[in-house]
Design a protein around this motif. Structure first.
Motif, short mmCIF file in Angstrom:
data_model
loop_
_atom_site.label_atom_id
_atom_site.label_comp_id
_atom_site.label_asym_id
_atom_site.label_seq_id
_atom_site.Cartn_x
_atom_site.Cartn_y
_atom_site.Cartn_z
N SER A 99 -7.66 -1.65 -2.09
CA SER A 99 -6.53 -2.58 -2.15
C SER A 99 -7.12 -3.99 -2.27
CB SER A 99 -5.70 -2.39 -0.89
OG SER A 99 -5.14 -3.58 -0.44
N THR A 110 1.03 4.08 -3.03
CA THR A 110 0.58 5.45 -2.74
C THR A 110 1.64 6.45 -3.17
OG1 THR A 110 -0.60 4.55 -0.83
CG2 THR A 110 -0.36 6.94 -0.94
N TYR A 149 -4.28 -2.03 -6.58
CA TYR A 149 -4.61 -0.82 -5.81
C TYR A 149 -5.37 0.11 -6.74
CZ TYR A 149 -0.96 -3.05 -3.14
OH TYR A 149 -0.22 -3.99 -2.44
N MET A 195 -8.62 5.23 -1.79
CA MET A 195 -7.96 4.03 -2.34
C MET A 195 -8.68 2.72 -2.02
SD MET A 195 -4.02 4.94 -1.26
CE MET A 195 -3.49 3.24 -1.46
N GLU A 242 0.82 -1.22 0.00
CA GLU A 242 0.00 0.00 0.00
C GLU A 242 0.85 1.27 0.00
OE1 GLU A 242 -0.84 -2.68 1.57
OE2 GLU A 242 -2.87 -3.06 0.87
#
Lengths: 567, 567
Positions: free
Chosen positions: A445, A119, A165, A443, A115
């Motif tokens: 995931s 990002t 993602y 977001m 993650e």
């Protein structure tokens, strides 16, 4: 077009016996059939046959991810500490994280999930709302230092994972990216031939709001889930939440006053119920825990267990721990094994909704070797908070329709999360919005255990004879077995070449000096869906075509067999 | 069939400026064109365009490895210490190895190359000579903690490599496996469009006998190699070996007796040659080294450098180190900066063949500020061993034919080794031989830097405008550029779809609100071989077809352009 794989040259050594340390079907059979080899606890090699199955699974995943417009990338596994320090996961992961230093002493980790890095990537690469939405994925090696790596490739410390993602500027956008993934996952698992359920899940350490798991029911699974035969509700047991307002008041007017009983040597519910001759469900069990260091009591009926996972979820971000002997030392009001809520004025009391107002219980009297009966909720003690914290059991009422739930074991093969802005906040991931102002990104995931899916398939499809792959993932379409004589081997190689030319992936057992019996046993163990036997009637051009799963077979001319297989 | 890649959705952000820390063409352009992103020193992400190129390179490698009958497997990167301890490489690799501990404190490493583990694998899986020969390969992530990771993906600390290993029972078998790999590597690099040379190499830490390198000539390369325009000889400079018997005696009868000279402040060859007004080549430079702790002097003409790599190869397994100030302290016979071989009775003297019997030299007189001249080899001092230890220079004689050598820089893209029985001996890798007795296996090891090949291709093919990929590895076959108006974008998407349907991989720049100039610049930077521009004459159905490398372009009807591209 792939080449014919000849068993005389392929590195595959089958074993007749299960490996000594193997407990699960997939572990036993993948080793015995020569698909995988152990290098260390939870660390495995994919041998030629195994690599083919792994690639076939990856190919399906890749096609379906591409089809929803996700873009493939490849991130490193060796990651610097800083981004995980920023998100808090450098610490949170605890011993699960492989940590190391480089030659300059800088801290690194082996990525358990990415993650943080995705990002940062999007923060670098995307500037404007016009660059979004974007969905990125990779099929990559992950590392988790599991406390008990076991079950072969089902739970490794190094394993293959597809992680993706999504990045959106609105909640609706996130919901759409999530829905795209959910549908893609359904197509993937269906194509792979995996029996699977989508269940509500808890988000755990990942953070974020909504999440669902894809579970493959199997006895070897480490997850338990419930489903409701009446309404179709399904959830990971940790995520089953009964509304706390289910606490239906009872009428306690006929219950006599609370009474203390001399109950020596009854520190457990079992011993207490036996001595007093009452059902365990009539007793009140009080578990003491520490919530951010403060002692809290949790009351549930004596026949139920507290689910610490669920309790932790309810109380997060507070940290829940069990109390220790030292914690009792300074608290004479807490008598180990004899705690009752009626004496806990200074302790927060959380209870299961079954401990409803007006219900009467047998419980500890807060004195050694002493219990109390007719202890009435609302009269003799108060509940501070009702929370659903018991371990779900078979037959418990469905939170959706009230019918009796079924309980099952399963392997988690996928997990999808609506993360929201947790990581975007950490890394200040903004893009320029339509109004010219920065907009914080939201977001999702999404993960699929690629190597675990291979094990799950083996668990679900194997039979007493060995592996039994669904067509899309099998290491070959046809396994041609030459019974043994030179002429039969010649004919088998010829048949294999014809099948290959017709576009099939072919494995041919052309080994000289290996008995037909051994070859048949190997073919069944290896588990290619269709077996073509070039045997005793080979000279007349007649072969045997066998279905691996059903065991059904027929004798027919080779030409017809080829036509049938390539139909 | 792949989908049309739309720039409006693809995560690719191009940069106009070179990254500040980038020195090489590939580093600059792969970052600027949005192919890769840096995560840490020597640790990189492959972004969508980069991942495609990496996959294209991998696909070529895979096809050619399959074609020679090598079997694909996948080994872990996280490896236990024991096998590397057994081979000695746990120590030998020094700081190059990433080492870590698991939660139980057990030692692990991240695999820099896998000879040990493949040897163990074959020991497990292969029992009889009938199971051999076998060739195994993987395309996998490797880890080396380089002291100076730089040049982008050219020399990473985490990188993609194809490594393969052959196992034979005879030397002839090994020679054949080696030849198969050599030929496959030639096909691979030719298909990739890499200009490459095969050169003799030294085996280094890998051990074993014969080895050759595949070098891609490029200014950014870290390897130097020579080739001979006369006879075709080629070698890594470290592997160039002149026969030591090339020391041709000279006639020293007319040389006067050795004479000492007062030469204050001349501790270097340069200062000495200036003061005495002689060429540097007339002076004798004596380098002191320690060989397994014993001080040894190495004599070479003053205009040449000692190649410590070559010296180490000659003296292996002895360890060669430079002397330190402390080493001089206990040795009054060794006068720093003024060492001469005529005063070194107690020191072993190794010399370049140019220091032939009868040659006369200016050299140190073993007293401070003093040199000697007319110091004659064989008269005033003796050479214990002649070894070729000088750094090769442009114009040096070819060891094969004597013509002048050319010197060049190159990137090592492949390396093939005949390892022999080094690892088989360590792990006692035997199989049952044809006579029923155990036979020790002999091995080869073969590597291609897959991610490095991408960088090498960028280095060799880029021009002033940007990347310029060969067809087989380009991220697309055609880059369709829509000049800007909505109608042009529509037409471009339509053209892209027609090209895709014809089997081409298509990238289309359908971004709205981006100027045609920016799009053209981006197309040239990204480097797809053919660019189809849907521009000002789009309405009449006329487009421009441009060759990225030559820059040649023509206007033609879209239908003709499609026909031409799919021809």
């Amino acid at each position: 077009m792939s080449q014919v794989q000849r068993m005389s040259r392929l590195m595959v050594k089958t074993l007749r016996d299960d490996p000594a340390d193997a407990e699960t079907i997939s572990h036993k059979l993948l080793v015995r059939a020569g698909y995988v080899r152990r290098n260390a606890a939870g660390v495995w090699t994919w041998l030629p046959l195994g690599k083919k199955v792994l690639d076939n699974v990856s190919a399906v995943v890749r096609e379906e991810m591409d089809a929803i417009g996700a873009q493939e990338v490849l991130l490193p596994a060796l990651l610097p500490r800083e981004p995980y320090e920023a998100s808090g996961r450098w610490e949170e992961y605890g011993e699960l994280l492989f940590r190391l230093k480089d030659r300059k002493g800088a801290d690194y980790l082996l990525g358990p999930t990415h993650e943080e890095i995705f990002t940062q990537t999007v923060k670098d690469q995307c500037v404007s709302y016009k660059d979004l939405p974007v969905m990125l994925y990779q099929i990559q090696t992950k590392y988790r230092d599991e406390a008990r790596p076991r079950s072969g490739v089902l739970r490794g410390r190094e394993f293959q994972m597809k992680d993706s993602y999504s990045f959106d500027i609105t909640d609706e956008g996130l919901a759409e990216s999530y829905a795209l993934h959910r549908a893609a996952y359904q197509r993937i698992f269906t194509r792979l031939g995996l029996d699977h359920r989508i269940v509500s899940a808890v988000s755990g350490a990942m953070g974020g709001s909504a999440s669902e798991e894809f579970l493959a029911p199997a006895a070897a699974g480490e997850d338990t889930f419930v489903d409701c035969p009446a309404c179709g509700y399904a959830a990971n047991t940790e995520a089953v939440t009964f509304p706390a307002d289910r606490a239906e008041p009872a009428d306690a007017s006929s219950v006599g006053p609370m009474e203390e009983l001399d109950t020596p040597d009854t520190p457990t519910i079992e011993s207490l119920a036996r001595q007093l001759d009452v059902p365990a469900s009539a007793t009140l069990k009080n578990l003491l825990v520490k919530v951010d260091g403060e002692i809290v009591a949790v009351g549930v009926p004596g026949d139920r267990e507290v689910d610490l996972g669920k309790l932790g979820e309810h109380l997060a971000p507070a940290v829940v721990e069990l109390v220790t002997a030292e914690d009792f030392a300074g608290r004479p009001d807490l008598v180990r094994g004899y705690v009752g809520p009626q004496g806990l004025a200074k302790v927060r009391y959380i209870a299961d909704p079954r401990v409803a107002p007006g219900t009467a219980w047998v419980t500890g009297a807060n004195k050694p070797d002493t219990h109390a009966r007719d202890v009435v909720c609302g009269r003799d003690f108060e509940v501070d908070d009702y929370l659903d914290v018991v371990v779900v059991e078979e037959g418990d009422p469905c939170p959706s329709c009230g019918a009796g739930l079924r309980l099952g074991r399963a392997i988690e093969i996928g997990h999808i999360f609506q993360l929201g802005r947790k990581y975007a906040d950490t890394f200040q991931l903004d893009v320029l919005g339509p109004q010219g102002k920065p907009v914080r990104v939201t977001m999702g995931s999404y993960g699929i255990g690629v190597s675990r899916a291979v094990a799950a398939l083996a668990e679900q499809t194997a039979d007493a004879k060995g592996l039994c792959w669904p067509a899309e993932v099998a290491p070959a379409d046809v396994h041609v077995v030459a019974a043994g004589k030179a002429a039969q081997i010649e004919l088998a190689l010829d048949a294999a070449e014809r099948l290959r030319a017709a576009g099939l992936r072919v494995l041919v057992d052309d080994r000289a000096g290996v008995s037909p019996g051994v070859k048949f046993t190997d073919a069944e163990l290896i588990g290619v869906p269709r077996i073509l036997i070039v045997g005793r009637r080979a000279a007349e051009g007649v072969v045997e075509l066998k279905d691996r799963r059903s065991g059904e077979s027929e004798e027919l001319p080779l030409t017809d067999a080829v036509a049938k297989l390539t139909a």
